[in-house]
Design a protein around this motif. Structure first.
Motif, PDB file in Angstrom:
ATOM      1  N   LEU A   1       0.850  -1.185   0.000  1.00 44.84           N
ATOM      2  CA  LEU A   1       0.000   0.000   0.000  1.00 44.84           C
ATOM      3  C   LEU A   1       0.885   1.234   0.000  1.00 44.84           C
ATOM      4  O   LEU A   1       1.644   1.455   0.930  1.00 44.84           O
ATOM      5  N   GLU A   2       0.786   2.037  -1.043  1.00 38.19           N
ATOM      6  CA  GLU A   2       1.670   3.189  -1.193  1.00 38.19           C
ATOM      7  C   GLU A   2       1.073   4.495  -0.684  1.00 38.19           C
ATOM      8  O   GLU A   2       1.789   5.422  -0.354  1.00 38.19           O
ATOM      9  N   THR A   3      -0.229   4.593  -0.629  1.00 39.85           N
ATOM     10  CA  THR A   3      -0.869   5.847  -0.259  1.00 39.85           C
ATOM     11  C   THR A   3      -0.900   6.011   1.253  1.00 39.85           C
ATOM     12  O   THR A   3      -1.407   5.152   1.958  1.00 39.85           O
TER      13      THR A   3
ATOM     14  N   ASN B   1      -6.296   3.856   1.271  1.00 35.63           N
ATOM     15  CA  ASN B   1      -6.067   2.875   0.210  1.00 35.63           C
ATOM     16  C   ASN B   1      -7.313   2.065  -0.139  1.00 35.63           C
ATOM     17  O   ASN B   1      -7.237   1.114  -0.898  1.00 35.63           O
TER      18      ASN B   1
END
Length: 98
Positions: A38-40, A72
């Motif tokens: 998960l990047e956000t 996310n």
């Protein structure tokens, strides 16, 4: 928005630890997908509403993980029944009964 059953799951520490003990079959049964990154990250002002409802310093990581899950479109999977998120964030929380 995806239904709670189809959302990506973000596991808290309790859920991760439950994976190594075979007597926590409820967590294992809930996991059916592969892992993704998960990047956000949530905006701090958005997460602030969660921090207002903390019961103590031990829930700071839970509040932040809940913010990450919401940012996310994921669901925070936890065994912690004390976590009570505000308003719409409840849709991003799933409590597994041991």
């Amino acid at each position: 928005m995806a239904s709670p059953e189809n959302r990506v799951l973000l596991l808290d520490v309790n859920a991760l630890l439950a994976l190594v003990w075979p007597n926590h079959a409820a967590v294992l049964a809930r996991l059916e997908r592969q892992h993704i990154y998960l990047e956000t990250l949530p905006a701090l002002p958005r997460t602030a509403s969660v921090f207002r409802h903390l019961l103590g310093h031990q829930q700071v990581k839970d509040a932040y993980l809940l913010g990450v899950a919401e940012a996310n479109g994921a669901t925070l999977l936890t065994l912690d029944r004390r976590l009570v998120p505000p308003g719409t964030m409840r849709a991003h929380l799933e409590i597994v009964e041991p």
